[in-house]
Scaffold this motif. Structure first.
Motif, PDB file in Angstrom:
ATOM      1  N   PRO A 167       0.837  -1.212   0.000  1.00  0.00           N
ATOM      2  CA  PRO A 167       0.000   0.000   0.000  1.00  0.00           C
ATOM      3  C   PRO A 167       0.872   1.261   0.000  1.00  0.00           C
ATOM      4  N   VAL A 168       0.406   2.286  -0.700  1.00  0.00           N
ATOM      5  CA  VAL A 168       1.087   3.586  -0.692  1.00  0.00           C
ATOM      6  C   VAL A 168       0.091   4.567  -0.072  1.00  0.00           C
ATOM      7  N   ARG A 169       0.421   5.071   1.139  1.00  0.00           N
ATOM      8  CA  ARG A 169      -0.544   5.896   1.864  1.00  0.00           C
ATOM      9  C   ARG A 169      -0.093   7.336   1.960  1.00  0.00           C
ATOM     10  N   ILE A 170      -1.120   8.189   2.063  1.00  0.00           N
ATOM     11  CA  ILE A 170      -0.857   9.617   2.277  1.00  0.00           C
ATOM     12  C   ILE A 170      -1.184   9.895   3.741  1.00  0.00           C
ATOM     13  N   ARG A 171      -0.327  10.557   4.464  1.00  0.00           N
ATOM     14  CA  ARG A 171      -0.745  11.019   5.785  1.00  0.00           C
ATOM     15  C   ARG A 171      -0.102  12.349   6.120  1.00  0.00           C
ATOM     16  N   TYR A 172      -0.740  13.030   7.061  1.00  0.00           N
ATOM     17  CA  TYR A 172      -0.272  14.360   7.450  1.00  0.00           C
ATOM     18  C   TYR A 172       0.248  14.311   8.870  1.00  0.00           C
ATOM     19  N   VAL A 173       1.423  14.849   9.089  1.00  0.00           N
ATOM     20  CA  VAL A 173       1.990  14.853  10.446  1.00  0.00           C
ATOM     21  C   VAL A 173       2.602  16.224  10.733  1.00  0.00           C
ATOM     22  N   SER A 174       2.837  16.479  12.002  1.00  0.00           N
ATOM     23  CA  SER A 174       3.503  17.735  12.356  1.00  0.00           C
ATOM     24  C   SER A 174       4.985  17.565  12.060  1.00  0.00           C
ATOM     25  N   ARG A 175       5.659  18.680  11.996  1.00  0.00           N
ATOM     26  CA  ARG A 175       7.072  18.652  11.702  1.00  0.00           C
ATOM     27  C   ARG A 175       7.841  17.842  12.768  1.00  0.00           C
ATOM     28  N   ALA A 176       7.442  18.047  14.025  1.00  0.00           N
ATOM     29  CA  ALA A 176       8.112  17.344  15.120  1.00  0.00           C
ATOM     30  C   ALA A 176       7.962  15.838  14.959  1.00  0.00           C
ATOM     31  N   GLU A 177       6.747  15.409  14.585  1.00  0.00           N
ATOM     32  CA  GLU A 177       6.510  13.967  14.382  1.00  0.00           C
ATOM     33  C   GLU A 177       7.355  13.450  13.218  1.00  0.00           C
ATOM     34  N   ALA A 178       7.397  14.251  12.148  1.00  0.00           N
ATOM     35  CA  ALA A 178       8.134  13.850  10.949  1.00  0.00           C
ATOM     36  C   ALA A 178       9.605  13.648  11.271  1.00  0.00           C
ATOM     37  N   GLU A 179      10.129  14.505  12.093  1.00  0.00           N
ATOM     38  CA  GLU A 179      11.547  14.383  12.450  1.00  0.00           C
ATOM     39  C   GLU A 179      11.822  13.067  13.165  1.00  0.00           C
ATOM     40  N   LYS A 180      10.833  12.588  13.930  1.00  0.00           N
ATOM     41  CA  LYS A 180      11.012  11.327  14.661  1.00  0.00           C
ATOM     42  C   LYS A 180      10.911  10.110  13.732  1.00  0.00           C
ATOM     43  N   LEU A 181      10.189  10.282  12.592  1.00  0.00           N
ATOM     44  CA  LEU A 181       9.922   9.152  11.695  1.00  0.00           C
ATOM     45  C   LEU A 181      11.126   8.753  10.838  1.00  0.00           C
ATOM     46  N   GLY A 182      12.140   9.594  10.811  1.00  0.00           N
ATOM     47  CA  GLY A 182      13.315   9.281   9.992  1.00  0.00           C
ATOM     48  C   GLY A 182      12.989   9.265   8.515  1.00  0.00           C
ATOM     49  N   LEU A 183      12.507  10.379   8.005  1.00  0.00           N
ATOM     50  CA  LEU A 183      12.141  10.466   6.592  1.00  0.00           C
ATOM     51  C   LEU A 183      13.379  10.384   5.712  1.00  0.00           C
TER      52      LEU A 183
END
Ligand SMILES: [Zn+2]
Length: 412
Positions: A167-183
């Motif tokens: 699956p290829v999903r779209i989701r919205y996160v805050s910048r702080a969350e994104a930093e934790k996700l290791g993009l």
């Protein structure tokens, strides 16, 4: 700001909206444009090319959307292909996107996400830019070189992810969350909310583009040429239907080549190597034969030519041999005899004239050629012993007569 319908679904190909603003054509933008309240049209950005399509107005009028761009104020501008008359603000429209073009863009763009992640996963090679062209796409990797094994390895892993139909999903996160996700890639700090595209358990990156909803829709990923560029290594690739089209084109070209050699496809490189080697050999043989021929002809010419004032002047016009042979003949004449002059020409296109004398002879070939050619508007020159030139193209100069005239000047 225009509401962007493609943000939450890439599969909206038709939508209803209202015209908010009409921008007449200007010297900067020769096409008029409209801004809609909401749109599913994707504007060029992030390496992905814009959509095209149609806007249907009340009644039956149909406007062709030729280009879509992002304005600085966050509005999406739809440039129209010369409509008979401009629509007015407030009018309802039905938008229809060229779905085939969009699907192709989704395949290429989603394929790039998977491929970039594969290069990171296997070889820690980050992608610094992405380009989507008409024929093929490319990404630039921050690495000085990529081996053909690495190309094959990244292609294999990327296609495996495709085949697993994740699956290829779209989701919205805050910048702080994104930093934790290791993009894989974090955009510059501008917005608080980030739109993430996630290929399940393989890749997460922030992106505003349109993507497939499952990796299987990418179809296939085919890597092609690599090239050194300023910022690293450029890798060309094609996905989905483009990959099939390109493979078909390659197959046709290769089949034609194979048919010419009456060989199998995979034998073509070897056949070409052989053929190149053979033509080199034939050329060497031909050069040898021409050299011998020029020598024999020079000997015969010298033998048949009586001496005048202790030297032999050979005049010869070749209508069946090129200027290269004429030069060779002149060299043979003037090097075989100790005191000879060769005034020769070839009328084979590109025609030319060569004057030569045995080394250190008393005449001036360069001066003589210039003098003779100046009378007919030709050009040429050289040293005392060797000169070459030609008469103007298309002129009806009698070259033999010109050479005889030069011989007369020497004899006088
Ligand atoms: Zn993307």
């Amino acid at each position: 700001m225009t509401k962007r319908l493609y943000y939450n679904s890439s599969e909206i190909y038709e939508f209803d909206s209202v015209i908010q603003d009409v921008v007449p054509a200007s010297p900067e933008h020769p096409c008029p444009a409209v801004v809609l309240k909401e749109t599913a049209f994707y504007p060029t950005s992030g390496g992905q090319v814009h959509d095209t399509g149609w806007l249907l107005l009340d009644g039956s009028e149909c406007l062709r959307v030729a280009e879509v761009a992002d304005a600085e104020d966050g509005r999406v501008v739809h440039y129209l292909e010369a409509p008979a008359r401009l629509p007015v603000a407030g009018a309802s429209v039905h938008g229809r996107i060229d779905a085939e073009r969009r699907r192709d863009h989704m395949q290429q763009h989603s394929g790039q996400h998977v491929l970039s992640a594969a290069f990171i996963e296997l070889y820690q090679m980050p992608t610094v830019s992405f380009h989507m062209g008409e024929d093929y796409c490319s990404l630039d990797l921050a690495t000085p070189t990529v081996s053909s094994e690495q190309i094959a390895g990244a292609e294999r892993l990327a296609n495996q992810i495709v085949f697993e139909n994740r699956p290829v999903r779209i989701r919205y996160v805050s910048r702080a969350e994104a930093e934790k996700l290791g993009l894989r890639k974090l955009p510059p700090a501008e917005r608080d909310e980030l739109r993430l595209i996630e290929v399940a358990d393989f890749d997460v990156s922030a992106c505003g583009g349109t993507h497939v909803s499952a990796s299987g829709q990418i179809g296939s990923i085919l890597l092609r040429k690599t090239e050194k560029v300023r910022q690293g290594t450029r890798v060309e690739f094609v996905c989905g239907e483009r990959a099939v089209r390109m493979a078909r084109r390659d197959y046709i070209a290769l089949s034609e080549a194979a048919a010419l050699f009456s060989a199998q496809l995979w034998d073509v490189p070897e056949q070409i190597r052989k053929s190149v080697e053979e033509s080199k050999q034939v050329r060497r043989q031909k050069d040898g034969v021409l050299d011998e021929l020029a020598e024999v002809m020079a000997l015969a010419a010298l033998h048949n030519q009586p001496e005048t004032n202790g030297r032999k002047i050979v005049v010869r016009v070749f209508s069946d041999r090129d200027i290269g042979f004429a030069k060779l003949f002149a060299q043979k004449v003037t090097r075989t005899a100790t005191s000879a002059i060769a005034l020769v020409a070839s009328t084979v296109d590109p025609a030319g004239i060569v004057f030569a004398q045995s080394p250190g002879g008393p005449a001036d070939m360069g001066g003589l050629l210039k003098q003779v050619l100046s009378s007919v508007g030709g050009r040429g020159g050289g040293s005392r012993d060797f000169a070459q030139g030609g008469v103007p193209a298309g002129s009806h100069v009698n070259v033999e007569q010109l050479l005889r005239q030069a011989a007369g000047t020497i004899e006088a």
